[in-house]
Each structure stands twice: as structure tokens, then as C-alpha cells.
Design a protein around this motif. Structure first.
Motif, PDB file in Angstrom:
ATOM      1  N   GLU A   1       0.826  -1.213   0.000  1.00 48.07           N
ATOM      2  CA  GLU A   1       0.000   0.000   0.000  1.00 48.07           C
ATOM      3  C   GLU A   1       0.856   1.256   0.000  1.00 48.07           C
ATOM      4  N   ARG A   2       1.937   1.248   0.787  1.00 48.08           N
ATOM      5  CA  ARG A   2       2.827   2.415   0.817  1.00 48.08           C
ATOM      6  C   ARG A   2       3.556   2.586  -0.511  1.00 48.08           C
ATOM      7  N   ALA A   3       4.018   1.466  -1.075  1.00 49.16           N
ATOM      8  CA  ALA A   3       4.720   1.548  -2.369  1.00 49.16           C
ATOM      9  C   ALA A   3       3.785   2.039  -3.467  1.00 49.16           C
TER      10      ALA A   3
ATOM     11  N   ASP B   1      -0.346   5.569 -14.595  1.00 48.08           N
ATOM     12  CA  ASP B   1      -0.474   5.393 -16.044  1.00 48.08           C
ATOM     13  C   ASP B   1       0.112   4.070 -16.506  1.00 48.08           C
ATOM     14  N   GLN B   2       0.875   3.428 -15.643  1.00 46.11           N
ATOM     15  CA  GLN B   2       1.505   2.146 -15.978  1.00 46.11           C
ATOM     16  C   GLN B   2       1.004   1.031 -15.064  1.00 46.11           C
ATOM     17  N   ASN B   3      -0.302   1.056 -14.767  1.00 37.87           N
ATOM     18  CA  ASN B   3      -0.954  -0.003 -13.982  1.00 37.87           C
ATOM     19  C   ASN B   3      -0.410  -0.143 -12.564  1.00 37.87           C
ATOM     20  N   ASN B   4       0.075   0.969 -11.977  1.00 35.06           N
ATOM     21  CA  ASN B   4       0.549   0.948 -10.590  1.00 35.06           C
ATOM     22  C   ASN B   4       1.601  -0.133 -10.352  1.00 35.06           C
ATOM     23  N   VAL B   5       2.578  -0.182 -11.254  1.00 34.98           N
ATOM     24  CA  VAL B   5       3.601  -1.232 -11.186  1.00 34.98           C
ATOM     25  C   VAL B   5       4.583  -0.951 -10.052  1.00 34.98           C
ATOM     26  N   ILE B   6       4.901  -1.990  -9.289  1.00 32.41           N
ATOM     27  CA  ILE B   6       5.955  -1.926  -8.292  1.00 32.41           C
ATOM     28  C   ILE B   6       6.912  -3.092  -8.534  1.00 32.41           C
ATOM     29  N   ARG B   7       8.074  -3.057  -7.868  1.00 32.76           N
ATOM     30  CA  ARG B   7       9.062  -4.114  -8.078  1.00 32.76           C
ATOM     31  C   ARG B   7       9.399  -4.777  -6.760  1.00 32.76           C
TER      32      ARG B   7
ATOM     33  N   HIS C   1      16.617 -13.320   4.506  1.00 35.36           N
ATOM     34  CA  HIS C   1      15.148 -13.378   4.476  1.00 35.36           C
ATOM     35  C   HIS C   1      14.486 -11.999   4.357  1.00 35.36           C
ATOM     36  N   TYR C   2      15.150 -11.100   3.680  1.00 38.02           N
ATOM     37  CA  TYR C   2      14.558  -9.792   3.425  1.00 38.02           C
ATOM     38  C   TYR C   2      14.132  -9.687   1.958  1.00 38.02           C
ATOM     39  N   ILE C   3      13.070  -8.929   1.744  1.00 36.88           N
ATOM     40  CA  ILE C   3      12.696  -8.553   0.381  1.00 36.88           C
ATOM     41  C   ILE C   3      12.607  -7.030   0.330  1.00 36.88           C
ATOM     42  N   GLU C   4      12.788  -6.472  -0.861  1.00 38.62           N
ATOM     43  CA  GLU C   4      12.725  -5.022  -1.022  1.00 38.62           C
ATOM     44  C   GLU C   4      11.636  -4.680  -2.028  1.00 38.62           C
ATOM     45  N   ILE C   5      10.741  -3.800  -1.626  1.00 41.02           N
ATOM     46  CA  ILE C   5       9.652  -3.337  -2.478  1.00 41.02           C
ATOM     47  C   ILE C   5       9.946  -1.900  -2.898  1.00 41.02           C
ATOM     48  N   THR C   6       9.930  -1.639  -4.200  1.00 47.05           N
ATOM     49  CA  THR C   6      10.208  -0.289  -4.695  1.00 47.05           C
ATOM     50  C   THR C   6       9.174   0.107  -5.739  1.00 47.05           C
ATOM     51  N   SER C   7       8.980   1.416  -5.862  1.00 42.53           N
ATOM     52  CA  SER C   7       8.153   1.951  -6.940  1.00 42.53           C
ATOM     53  C   SER C   7       8.674   3.326  -7.308  1.00 42.53           C
ATOM     54  N   ASN C   8       8.357   3.737  -8.514  1.00 41.06           N
ATOM     55  CA  ASN C   8       8.898   4.981  -9.021  1.00 41.06           C
ATOM     56  C   ASN C   8       7.897   5.665  -9.939  1.00 41.06           C
ATOM     57  N   SER C   9       7.651   6.934  -9.685  1.00 44.40           N
ATOM     58  CA  SER C   9       6.827   7.758 -10.562  1.00 44.40           C
ATOM     59  C   SER C   9       7.697   8.936 -10.991  1.00 44.40           C
ATOM     60  N   PRO C  10       8.147   8.958 -12.236  1.00 37.92           N
ATOM     61  CA  PRO C  10       9.165   9.932 -12.676  1.00 37.92           C
ATOM     62  C   PRO C  10       8.858  11.373 -12.304  1.00 37.92           C
ATOM     63  N   GLU C  11       7.602  11.765 -12.351  1.00 38.07           N
ATOM     64  CA  GLU C  11       7.263  13.164 -12.103  1.00 38.07           C
ATOM     65  C   GLU C  11       6.964  13.459 -10.639  1.00 38.07           C
ATOM     66  N   ILE C  12       6.874  12.410  -9.802  1.00 38.03           N
ATOM     67  CA  ILE C  12       6.483  12.624  -8.409  1.00 38.03           C
ATOM     68  C   ILE C  12       7.586  12.233  -7.439  1.00 38.03           C
TER      69      ILE C  12
END
Length: 388
Positions: free
Chosen positions: A286-288, A295-301, A308-319
Motif C-alpha cells: 500500500e505504501r509503495a 499510467d503504468q498499472n501501478n507497477v511496483i518491483r 530473508h529480506y525482500i525489497e519493495i520499490t516503486s517509481n513515478s518519474p514526475e512525483i
């Protein structure tokens, strides 16, 4: 037609059948609600081109005492009955009943379908229509029925219907595929980007067959199932399906056409397996999603990491962008970097009632499976998104 009735029971039935009534109908009379009073009951009907809902109000109801030593009592719901039928305008009728001042309602249909509604010192007059113009609702004989718990049906609908297609380009995908096998019913929904599957055990040795019910119909059915402990019966007809209890009938049309074979979409192997606490994963995604590109279907990585860690990232070029690490219960197998729609995964996770989920990945560009160790009746699948 005439009756005196307890407001709370009338209002419950009005709310139930209103789910089938729409002002956007080719038959103007279907914008109204049919009320039929018999010697010992009142039957309310709402209908449109897809579904018909009927709600039965009995003359009396048995109220069980919480004290085992006290006998059950008979509650009088309807009195002063004069049989007849009328179609009354909606939402006017429902809004009037909702706002009446007293708990007892008197309804009296006079000449030319003039209907007088009294409660306390409030008196309303509505102009109804003849039921002769209302399409005949044919409720079939309930001989060959399939019975299951209301709770199981609600769960099966909730965990699949969200994945139906919203696009009419492939109408068959706007419905939920229901496959019957001996002692088992499987609900499947897909919009070609994701898949939701739920199996339900039944006591009957069912004949193998399948049907597709519009997702919109099942959503309405889910709204009116109140008592989750009661049994619900299903009758499959040539182009309709009927669900019913002692209190309501729900009749829906079926979708025609061949539902695609979704079994071939489900991977049989796994290269990376992730186990994580459901609520923690939901909150992290939810935070990511706050800074995902809409515009790109709310894609995250998602990237797997050491310990045992995972990393969640997201990027919006203009924001802006966001990066958050989450401690998993376990991460097994190959390292993984994968992108997917945060919207799809959130909708999936919110239907899962288990404390933990297991996600099986078969590579960065292949579908991944969401399961739970606590319930082997549910399986969810999501296709990843290619990012550049």
C-alpha cells in the motif's frame, strides 16, 4: 390488497429485492417493486434483464429463546391481510418505509391502484401499477438441488469475483466459471492478467458439468446472503441458475460460450518461494503504491535480498520514488527481481483470511502463484509486468 406489517421485516425485504431493480430498463414497470400479499405471507419481487430476487415475509416467525428452559415464541409479523398485488415505484416506496415514524405499517391498495401507507400520524399516497404488466417470474421446481453452507458460498464469491474482466470484448470473462465434480465445486475467474480459484467441498456426489455466472450477479447475491450459518440451495437450469433459502429466491441468467482452459496457466514448478505475514505485506505494498505510476498499472518491483529480506520499490518519474525492506518468514530458491501490478496483488491479498501467504515464483516473466498454508482451497495467480 391490504396488510399491517412490522416495519423492520418489510424494510429488510425491500433492501434485499432492491438489488435487482434499476431505473435503466427497457421495461419501465421493472423500475418498480412487485408486492404480492397472500393468506399467510407477503412476497416482494425485483427484477432486471440479468437477475430476479424474491423475498418472502411470513405471517409469523418463531423466535428461539436464549434460555434453554424457556419455550420459543411465535412473533406476529403480518396481520389484517386482504390478498392482492401491486407494483409500487422505487425508490419512492423504499424511502417512505425507511423514514416512517412507527414500527407498524399499514398498506391499503384502493381503486385505480392508489396505495395508502400509514404509520403513526404519517400518511402517504403512492400511485402504483397493475401487476398484469409485470413480467411473469417463473421460479422452477426445486427438485435437483445442490446444497452448501452460505458461509462457503460467500467466501468462494469474495475470493474470485474481483478477478472477472470489466471489459465486454470477451463477455465470457466477465463471469465466474463454476465447475462441478463429485463432492467438489470450483470457482474460477480471470481477466487474462490474473486468475482467482477457490474450491468448495460438498457432501453430494455431483455430476460433472460447468456454468458461467455473470460476476455482477454474484456480487449482488453476496450482498443479500445474511445468515452465514444457514444452508443455500442451487438449481441449474438450461440458461439460468437459481439460489434459494427459506427467505429469498435469487435467479440469474448464465453466460453462453466456452470458458478458456485456465489450468494450463498454473505453473507446476517454482524457482523462488517467499513466505510472509499477510498484513505486513499488504501495508508495505500500500505504501509503495502511493508513488507507483498510475499510467503504468501501478507497477511496483520486488527484489529478494539476503537474510530473508525482500525489497519493495516503486517509481513515478514526475512525483518521486519509494523503497522499503520487509522481513519475510522465509525466502527460498533463486534470487529474483520481478515487477507486477500493485493493484492486482492488493486485491488478491485482501481476500485472503490467513495470517501468512506463500508466493511461488517461476521467473521474472512468468506467472506467480499466491497460496496460503492455512487453506489449500484457494489459489491466486498474477502475471508480471515487463519494465524497461
Amino acid at each position: 390488497m391490504k396488510l399491517t406489517i412490522q416495519k423492520k421485516y418489510l424494510l429488510q425485504s425491500i433492501q434485499t429485492v432492491s438489488n435487482a431493480i434499476s431505473s435503466k430498463t427497457v421495461h419501465p414497470i421493472l423500475a418498480g417493486m412487485k408486492i404480492e400479499v397472500k393468506q399467510a405471507s407477503a412476497l416482494l419481487t425485483g427484477s432486471n434483464s440479468n437477475i430476479t430476487i424474491q423475498s418472502l415475509i411470513p405471517e409469523t416467525k418463531t423466535i428461539e429463546s436464549e434460555d434453554e428452559n424457556e419455550e420459543a415464541i411465535e412473533e406476529k409479523i403480518i396481520s389484517d391481510i386482504e390478498p392482492g398485488a401491486i407494483v409500487l415505484p422505487v425508490p419512492h416506496f423504499s424511502e417512505i418505509i425507511k423514514k416512517l415514524p412507527e414500527e407498524i405499517v399499514e398498506i391499503n391498495v384502493e381503486e385505480n391502484f392508489k396505495t395508502v401507507i400509514k404509520s403513526g400520524k404519517a400518511v402517504f399516497t403512492l400511485y402504483g401499477q397493475s401487476v398484469e404488466e409485470y413480467p411473469h417470474v417463473d421460479i422452477p421446481n426445486q427438485e435437483e438441488t445442490i446444497e452448501f453452507r452460505a458461509k462457503d458460498l460467500k467466501t468462494s464469491i469474495r475470493q474470485t469475483v474481483f478477478a472477472v474482466s470489466q471489459m465486454e470484448t470477451r463477455p465470457i470473462l466477465t463471469g465466474v466459471h463454476i465447475a462441478l465434480k463429485p463432492n467438489q465445486i470450483t470457482f474460477t475467474a480471470t481477466d487474462s492478467h490474473r486468475l482467482a480459484l477457490r474450491t468448495m467441498e460438498v457432501d453430494e456426489n455431483l455430476e460433472e458439468m460447468s456454468l458461467v455466472i455473470p460476476g455482477s450477479s454474484l456480487q449482488e447475491l453476496n450482498k443479500i446472503i445474511d445468515n452465514q450459518d444457514e444452508p443455500i440451495k442451487m438449481v441449474i437450469l438450461s440458461n439460468q441458475v437459481l439460489f434459494y433459502t427459506d427467505e429469498f429466491y435469487f435467479l440469474s441468467r448464465l453466460l453462453s460460450g466456452n470458458y478458456p482452459d485456465t489450468s494450463r496457466l498454473i505453473p507446476s514448478d517454482s524457482q523462488t518461494t517467499l513466505s510472509v505475514h499477510t498484513k505486513e505485506l499488504i501495508r508495505t505494498i500500500e505504501r509503495a503504491a502511493l508513488l507507483s505510476n498510475r499510467d503504468q498499472n501501478n507497477v511496483i518491483r520486488l527484489d529478494t535480498m539476503d537474510n530473508h529480506y525482500i525489497e519493495i520499490t516503486s517509481n513515478s518519474p514526475e512525483i518521486g520514488n519509494v523503497k522499503e525492506q520487509l522481513s519475510a518468514i522465509s525466502v527460498e530458491g533463486e534470487d529474483l527481481k520481478i515487477s507486477f501490478s500493485s493493484k492486482y496483488l492488493l486485491e488478491t491479498l485482501r481476500t485472503i483470511d490467513a495470517e501468512t501467504v506463500q508466493i511461488n515464483f517461476t521467473g521474472a516473466m512468468r506467472p506467480f502463484i499466491i497460496k496460503t498454508p492455512e487453506d489449500n482451497h484457494i489459489l491466486q495467480l498474477i502475471l508480471p509486468v515487463r519494465t524497461f
